[in-house]
Design a protein around this motif. Structure first.
Motif, PDB file in Angstrom:
ATOM      1  N   VAL A  26      -3.539 -13.222   9.695  1.00 52.83           N
ATOM      2  CA  VAL A  26      -3.242 -13.574   8.157  1.00 52.83           C
ATOM      3  C   VAL A  26      -1.465 -13.681   8.088  1.00 52.83           C
ATOM      4  O   VAL A  26      -1.048 -14.516   7.152  1.00 52.83           O
ATOM      5  CB  VAL A  26      -3.501 -12.633   7.386  1.00 52.83           C
ATOM      6  CG1 VAL A  26      -3.042 -11.139   7.269  1.00 52.83           C
ATOM      7  CG2 VAL A  26      -3.721 -13.007   5.879  1.00 52.83           C
ATOM      8  N   GLN A  27      -0.800 -13.167   8.698  1.00 49.53           N
ATOM      9  CA  GLN A  27       0.785 -13.356   8.811  1.00 49.53           C
ATOM     10  C   GLN A  27       1.191 -14.629   9.233  1.00 49.53           C
ATOM     11  O   GLN A  27       2.410 -14.990   8.835  1.00 49.53           O
ATOM     12  CB  GLN A  27       1.462 -12.008   9.527  1.00 49.53           C
ATOM     13  CG  GLN A  27       1.274 -10.729   9.039  1.00 49.53           C
ATOM     14  CD  GLN A  27       1.863  -9.810   9.954  1.00 49.53           C
ATOM     15  OE1 GLN A  27       1.560  -9.304  10.760  1.00 49.53           O
ATOM     16  NE2 GLN A  27       3.136  -9.412   9.506  1.00 49.53           N
ATOM     17  N   ILE A  28       0.368 -15.314   9.921  1.00 53.49           N
ATOM     18  CA  ILE A  28       0.873 -16.647  10.349  1.00 53.49           C
ATOM     19  C   ILE A  28      -0.136 -17.825   9.549  1.00 53.49           C
ATOM     20  O   ILE A  28      -0.364 -18.592   9.872  1.00 53.49           O
ATOM     21  CB  ILE A  28       0.761 -16.952  11.967  1.00 53.49           C
ATOM     22  CG1 ILE A  28      -0.518 -16.635  12.446  1.00 53.49           C
ATOM     23  CG2 ILE A  28       2.034 -16.337  12.277  1.00 53.49           C
ATOM     24  CD1 ILE A  28      -0.683 -17.307  13.610  1.00 53.49           C
ATOM     25  N   GLY A  59       8.242  -0.640   9.103  1.00 51.06           N
ATOM     26  CA  GLY A  59       8.622  -2.053   8.553  1.00 51.06           C
ATOM     27  C   GLY A  59       7.532  -2.899   8.867  1.00 51.06           C
ATOM     28  O   GLY A  59       6.343  -2.723   9.313  1.00 51.06           O
ATOM     29  N   CYS A  60       7.790  -4.080   8.517  1.00 47.93           N
ATOM     30  CA  CYS A  60       6.778  -5.159   8.645  1.00 47.93           C
ATOM     31  C   CYS A  60       7.541  -6.492   8.799  1.00 47.93           C
ATOM     32  O   CYS A  60       8.402  -6.917   8.049  1.00 47.93           O
ATOM     33  CB  CYS A  60       5.858  -5.256   7.564  1.00 47.93           C
ATOM     34  SG  CYS A  60       4.435  -6.449   7.308  1.00 47.93           S
ATOM     35  N   LEU A  61       7.054  -7.520   9.814  1.00 44.92           N
ATOM     36  CA  LEU A  61       7.578  -8.718   9.959  1.00 44.92           C
ATOM     37  C   LEU A  61       7.703  -9.589   8.715  1.00 44.92           C
ATOM     38  O   LEU A  61       8.402 -10.738   8.668  1.00 44.92           O
ATOM     39  CB  LEU A  61       6.960  -9.503  11.118  1.00 44.92           C
ATOM     40  CG  LEU A  61       7.232  -8.666  12.527  1.00 44.92           C
ATOM     41  CD1 LEU A  61       6.198  -9.667  13.547  1.00 44.92           C
ATOM     42  CD2 LEU A  61       8.525  -8.702  12.884  1.00 44.92           C
ATOM     43  N   SER A  62       6.590  -9.384   7.926  1.00 41.01           N
ATOM     44  CA  SER A  62       6.452 -10.064   6.629  1.00 41.01           C
ATOM     45  C   SER A  62       7.242  -9.539   5.460  1.00 41.01           C
ATOM     46  O   SER A  62       7.243 -10.139   4.370  1.00 41.01           O
ATOM     47  CB  SER A  62       4.903 -10.064   6.152  1.00 41.01           C
ATOM     48  OG  SER A  62       4.533 -10.955   7.103  1.00 41.01           O
ATOM     49  N   GLN A  90      -3.165   1.004  12.433  1.00 40.78           N
ATOM     50  CA  GLN A  90      -3.785   1.187  11.045  1.00 40.78           C
ATOM     51  C   GLN A  90      -2.730   0.049  10.082  1.00 40.78           C
ATOM     52  O   GLN A  90      -3.486  -0.611   9.213  1.00 40.78           O
ATOM     53  CB  GLN A  90      -3.242   2.595  10.741  1.00 40.78           C
ATOM     54  CG  GLN A  90      -4.161   3.522  11.412  1.00 40.78           C
ATOM     55  CD  GLN A  90      -3.614   5.094  10.906  1.00 40.78           C
ATOM     56  OE1 GLN A  90      -3.972   5.499   9.918  1.00 40.78           O
ATOM     57  NE2 GLN A  90      -2.863   5.544  11.867  1.00 40.78           N
ATOM     58  N   HIS A  91      -1.586  -0.127  10.439  1.00 45.46           N
ATOM     59  CA  HIS A  91      -0.738  -1.027   9.593  1.00 45.46           C
ATOM     60  C   HIS A  91      -1.463  -2.585   9.879  1.00 45.46           C
ATOM     61  O   HIS A  91      -1.688  -3.137   8.830  1.00 45.46           O
ATOM     62  CB  HIS A  91       0.703  -1.013  10.382  1.00 45.46           C
ATOM     63  CG  HIS A  91       1.571  -2.063   9.748  1.00 45.46           C
ATOM     64  ND1 HIS A  91       2.494  -1.737   9.006  1.00 45.46           N
ATOM     65  CD2 HIS A  91       1.666  -3.373   9.664  1.00 45.46           C
ATOM     66  CE1 HIS A  91       3.167  -2.894   8.639  1.00 45.46           C
ATOM     67  NE2 HIS A  91       2.512  -3.686   8.954  1.00 45.46           N
ATOM     68  N   GLU A  92      -1.851  -2.905  11.019  1.00 45.66           N
ATOM     69  CA  GLU A  92      -2.551  -4.148  11.209  1.00 45.66           C
ATOM     70  C   GLU A  92      -3.600  -4.674  10.728  1.00 45.66           C
ATOM     71  O   GLU A  92      -4.049  -5.602  10.237  1.00 45.66           O
ATOM     72  CB  GLU A  92      -2.291  -4.532  12.697  1.00 45.66           C
ATOM     73  CG  GLU A  92      -0.941  -4.729  13.492  1.00 45.66           C
ATOM     74  CD  GLU A  92      -0.089  -5.153  12.680  1.00 45.66           C
ATOM     75  OE1 GLU A  92      -0.399  -6.311  11.984  1.00 45.66           O
ATOM     76  OE2 GLU A  92       1.328  -4.830  12.750  1.00 45.66           O
ATOM     77  N   ILE A  93      -4.679  -3.165  10.668  1.00 46.43           N
ATOM     78  CA  ILE A  93      -5.901  -3.156  10.169  1.00 46.43           C
ATOM     79  C   ILE A  93      -5.841  -3.560   8.476  1.00 46.43           C
ATOM     80  O   ILE A  93      -6.582  -4.228   7.958  1.00 46.43           O
ATOM     81  CB  ILE A  93      -6.972  -2.380  10.474  1.00 46.43           C
ATOM     82  CG1 ILE A  93      -7.034  -2.359  11.957  1.00 46.43           C
ATOM     83  CG2 ILE A  93      -8.169  -2.201   9.647  1.00 46.43           C
ATOM     84  CD1 ILE A  93      -8.080  -1.156  12.662  1.00 46.43           C
ATOM     85  N   ASP A  94      -4.870  -2.827   8.246  1.00 46.81           N
ATOM     86  CA  ASP A  94      -4.545  -2.955   6.689  1.00 46.81           C
ATOM     87  C   ASP A  94      -4.274  -4.328   6.324  1.00 46.81           C
ATOM     88  O   ASP A  94      -4.737  -5.151   5.215  1.00 46.81           O
ATOM     89  CB  ASP A  94      -3.272  -2.131   6.165  1.00 46.81           C
ATOM     90  CG  ASP A  94      -3.629  -0.866   5.795  1.00 46.81           C
ATOM     91  OD1 ASP A  94      -4.615  -0.461   5.644  1.00 46.81           O
ATOM     92  OD2 ASP A  94      -2.749   0.021   5.774  1.00 46.81           O
ATOM     93  N   HIS A  95      -3.343  -5.416   7.214  1.00 47.91           N
ATOM     94  CA  HIS A  95      -3.210  -6.767   6.934  1.00 47.91           C
ATOM     95  C   HIS A  95      -4.398  -7.374   6.865  1.00 47.91           C
ATOM     96  O   HIS A  95      -4.424  -8.378   6.138  1.00 47.91           O
ATOM     97  CB  HIS A  95      -2.389  -7.282   8.095  1.00 47.91           C
ATOM     98  CG  HIS A  95      -0.949  -7.054   8.041  1.00 47.91           C
ATOM     99  ND1 HIS A  95      -0.232  -7.601   7.050  1.00 47.91           N
ATOM    100  CD2 HIS A  95       0.017  -6.350   8.629  1.00 47.91           C
ATOM    101  CE1 HIS A  95       1.163  -7.291   7.045  1.00 47.91           C
ATOM    102  NE2 HIS A  95       1.344  -6.500   8.007  1.00 47.91           N
ATOM    103  N   THR A  96      -5.484  -7.009   7.713  1.00 46.52           N
ATOM    104  CA  THR A  96      -6.673  -7.651   7.575  1.00 46.52           C
ATOM    105  C   THR A  96      -7.509  -7.641   6.194  1.00 46.52           C
ATOM    106  O   THR A  96      -8.351  -8.457   6.025  1.00 46.52           O
ATOM    107  CB  THR A  96      -7.721  -7.605   8.775  1.00 46.52           C
ATOM    108  OG1 THR A  96      -8.106  -6.216   8.563  1.00 46.52           O
ATOM    109  CG2 THR A  96      -7.112  -7.776  10.116  1.00 46.52           C
TER     110      THR A  96
HETATM  111 NI    NI Z   1       3.052  -5.996   8.953  1.00 43.22          NI
END
Ligand code: NI
Length: 170
Positions: free
Chosen positions: A50-52, A93-96, A135-141
């Motif tokens: 989703v980040q891309i 942190g987060c790349l977004s 956990q951080h990446e599953i949150d993104h989904t």
């Molecule tokens: Ni992130």
């Protein structure tokens, strides 16, 4: 393979809830290749599709850094099936959300079920940085960002800052 632009706050697409991958096919594998190229270029330790701008339940992680041998893992339809009661507070942190870090409390250990690149169901037990990144990446989904765990005041300050920057950039 290509490095793709990473969506940045306050892009509303980051709040999309991603849909499940029906089949791990050539298209999904090509997406994963682009995601790895994008993540290593950034550089980062995790990325969600989703980040891309692709709202599919696909995430990648690689908690290694620097000269360490890489340990890339791609997870389709990742699902937290267990998380420890024990939690850690770690700066995240987060790349977004570039250049912002805040303390976030998360489970210290997790178990994740997912489909691998061959469409095979697998489970991964993780602790430390890997558990946190998963956990951080599953949150993104699910359209969730790490700033959702900090105080409302801090979160709004950060969102405002990015909204202003976006405006300046036209
Ligand atoms: Ni992130």
């Amino acid at each position: 393979m290509a490095v793709r632009p990473i969506l940045v706050l306050p892009d509303k697409r980051l709040r999309a809830v991603s849909t499940a991958v029906a089949r791990v096919d050539k298209e999904v594998r090509a997406l994963v290749e682009d995601m790895f190229e994008t993540m290593y270029d950034a550089p980062g330790v995790g990325l969600a599709a989703v980040q891309i701008g692709v709202p599919k339940r696909v995430i990648i992680v690689d908690p290694t850094r620097g000269e360490e041998e890489k340990r890339p893992v791609a997870l389709m339809n990742p699902e937290l099936v267990w998380s420890s009661e024990e939690q850690d507070i770690v700066e995240e942190g987060c790349l977004s959300i570039p250049e912002i870090t805040e303390d976030v409390e998360r489970a210290s250990k997790v178990k994740v079920r997912y489909l691998d690149l061959h469409g095979k169901s697998r489970e991964l037990e993780a602790e430390g940085l890997l558990a946190r990144v998963l956990q951080h990446e599953i949150d993104h989904t699910n359209g969730v960002l790490f700033i959702d765990y900090i105080s409302r005041l801090k979160r709004q300050r950060i969102i405002k800052k990015f909204a202003k920057a976006a405006k300046r950039a036209g």
